[in-house]
Motif scaffolding. Sequence first.
Motif, PDB file in Angstrom:
ATOM      1  N   ASN A  44      62.085 110.623 -56.700  1.00  0.00           N
ATOM      2  CA  ASN A  44      60.831 110.145 -56.138  1.00  0.00           C
ATOM      3  C   ASN A  44      59.682 110.391 -57.112  1.00  0.00           C
ATOM      4  O   ASN A  44      58.632 110.870 -56.750  1.00  0.00           O
ATOM      5  N   LEU A  93      64.340 108.855 -49.449  1.00  0.00           N
ATOM      6  CA  LEU A  93      63.367 108.308 -50.391  1.00  0.00           C
ATOM      7  C   LEU A  93      62.286 107.539 -49.625  1.00  0.00           C
ATOM      8  O   LEU A  93      61.086 107.674 -49.908  1.00  0.00           O
ATOM      9  N   ALA A  94      62.734 106.745 -48.646  1.00  0.00           N
ATOM     10  CA  ALA A  94      61.783 105.999 -47.828  1.00  0.00           C
ATOM     11  C   ALA A  94      60.843 106.968 -47.117  1.00  0.00           C
ATOM     12  O   ALA A  94      59.630 106.741 -47.053  1.00  0.00           O
ATOM     13  N   GLY A  95      61.397 108.069 -46.603  1.00  0.00           N
ATOM     14  CA  GLY A  95      60.575 109.064 -45.927  1.00  0.00           C
ATOM     15  C   GLY A  95      59.569 109.701 -46.873  1.00  0.00           C
ATOM     16  O   GLY A  95      58.401 109.886 -46.529  1.00  0.00           O
ATOM     17  N   GLN A 139      58.312 108.405 -49.540  1.00  0.00           N
ATOM     18  CA  GLN A 139      57.286 107.438 -49.898  1.00  0.00           C
ATOM     19  C   GLN A 139      56.230 107.315 -48.803  1.00  0.00           C
ATOM     20  O   GLN A 139      55.110 106.892 -49.058  1.00  0.00           O
ATOM     21  N   GLY A 140      56.608 107.706 -47.589  1.00  0.00           N
ATOM     22  CA  GLY A 140      55.675 107.571 -46.473  1.00  0.00           C
ATOM     23  C   GLY A 140      54.702 108.739 -46.359  1.00  0.00           C
ATOM     24  O   GLY A 140      53.803 108.711 -45.532  1.00  0.00           O
ATOM     25  N   GLU A 170      49.790 110.618 -50.361  1.00  0.00           N
ATOM     26  CA  GLU A 170      49.564 111.359 -51.599  1.00  0.00           C
ATOM     27  C   GLU A 170      48.411 112.356 -51.459  1.00  0.00           C
ATOM     28  O   GLU A 170      48.425 113.431 -52.046  1.00  0.00           O
ATOM     29  N   PRO A 180      61.351 114.486 -39.337  1.00  0.00           N
ATOM     30  CA  PRO A 180      61.970 113.449 -38.501  1.00  0.00           C
ATOM     31  C   PRO A 180      63.091 112.703 -39.225  1.00  0.00           C
ATOM     32  O   PRO A 180      64.105 112.360 -38.613  1.00  0.00           O
ATOM     33  N   VAL A 181      62.909 112.490 -40.529  1.00  0.00           N
ATOM     34  CA  VAL A 181      63.944 111.787 -41.300  1.00  0.00           C
ATOM     35  C   VAL A 181      65.165 112.680 -41.470  1.00  0.00           C
ATOM     36  O   VAL A 181      66.311 112.216 -41.391  1.00  0.00           O
TER      37      VAL A 181
END
Lengths: 302, 298
Positions: B95, B176-178, B180-181, B184, B211-212
């Motif tokens: 990431n 990875l999706a998590g 990215q969410g 920043e 949660p992920v």
Amino acid sequence: MSGLAAPLTRVRRGSRLRYGAAAGPVAYYALIAAGAAVVLLPILWAVSTSLKTAGQVFAFPPQAIPRPFAWGNYAQAWSGTVPFDRFFVNTLVITLVPTAGTILSCSLVAYGFAFFRFPLRNLLFLIVLATLMIPSQVTVIPMYIVFRYLGWLDTYKPFIVPAFFADSAFSIFLLRQFFLTIPLDLRDAATIDGAGPMTFYWRILLPLSRAAVTTVAVISFVGRWNDFFGPLIYLSSIQKFPVSLGLSFFKTFYGGGSGGAGVPHMELLMAAALLVSLPTIVVFAFAQRAYIRGVIMSGLRG
Amino acid sequence: MTPRARREALTGFLLILPWGLGFCAFTAGPMAISLVLSLTKWDILTAPHYVGLANFANLWHDPLFWMALRNTLAYTVLTVPLSLAGSLTLALLLNRRVPAVSVLRALFYLPELMPTVATAIIWTWLLNTHFGLLNYLLSRLGLPQVAWLESTTWALPSLVLMGLWTIGGNRMLIFLAGLQGIPEELHEAAALDGASRGRRLWHVTLPLLSPVIFFNFVLGVIASFQVFTPAYIVTNGGPADSTLVYVLYLYRNGFQYFQMGYAAAMAWVMLLLLLAFTWVQFRLMQRWVYYEGGATPG
């Protein structure tokens, strides 16, 4: 929303890289390289074995580079005793047709859940999600019995027909999440312009959702191409086998077990295993960007 | 309901109709049939007859059932934590905005793309006791060789090892999706407050990712409980039933011994076990899973 996907798909070469002060780039790349080596080693070893002559395979200590390269192994695996060309065509049939069915039916269902208000909508969607957690083994025995009763055993109907009835809860979920990011105003504007619900779906919604549709297509393609349990139960004639079942059959023939070709032919087994893996890798290579963007955009962010 | 709302509801119902029909025909219907079957003795060829709860009583006294359950639990307990940790570590490493990161992601994803049968055949060869690469590497490092697939101790861990090969697959992508969410700004704020890398990981990243982690954990347990193909192809349950996993035993009962009622009973026991597990997890979730703004899980 698009801001979330951007860092994943685009590497801005000019921007400052986010290396930590503590873990320098060298340590970072060493770690990644070690991981990559572990992942790649089995594949490279299979490639190496697949190019050896029968004599070299069992040489000890093992040699990394075959000498000479026995390219003929691939031809022999492909069209030897086991008809892999036939298996490939079979697999294409039970992969592509159901994948089309999944895309079509799941996107229609997801469209219904995302854009229309109707009674019990949330409850029904909860049921869709709950089916994600039901192991397929619970239904496989009655399905077998029903298909047997219908005369569908040893045909491709058990693979094709359910796919047109939105049998993938995960695909419905993924597409719905994606559709929810598309503003309702767009549909209202289309309605004012005289577009009916199906025109909106076909002309506007699907083209806008290319990433999510690609993701569903890749998941469905890879899952079906690699499926073993379904074909094992529903198919019995060798000429109808897909590659997964064909490869298992190939293993009993060339694996050195009783009733086979006697000595194990690891070079042929490796060649066949690699050939069978190629199509999914090619599909992924072409669809990778859209696929990953689809997963991210579909909001599995908790 | 206004005529317009009624029309909208009707269109909605029509659109989800394929799912409704499919759900009844291919999920709910078969589940009900399977429940009825579990109360019968049936070899497919002759007529089924009702035996009450005899199948479940027989399961209780079947040593192979307990063996299969034990093996599956052992497989799950070994696989799920290791693969969650591995996938999460890999996702954290990938990431970052570094050159060629998408090539690396594709590379780690590779094992997930290969048919399990192909993976199983390749690993059978890697783990070969006498000619396998793994034992050769162990011997080069001066370590003792292991009789991987031929030993009752090591056969199940061998299957776990095969499963761990796919840590860079879908589970990693979902992590990875998590990642990215996660906004920043939170990282920047924590860094400005002087939080070290490790503290930011522990106090910002992991709570927001919980949660992920939960999603991957629950689905990971359900998936590993269903492991079949490696056990069927690589070891066929052996040696001495040490890799006889639940679904393999279910398959044998249903499709080799043609004890459809017994197999259906096994399927229902499995469903109930997984439902109980999921229910407990959803109860426990409230203690460790963090939802922003206190929103209910969706």
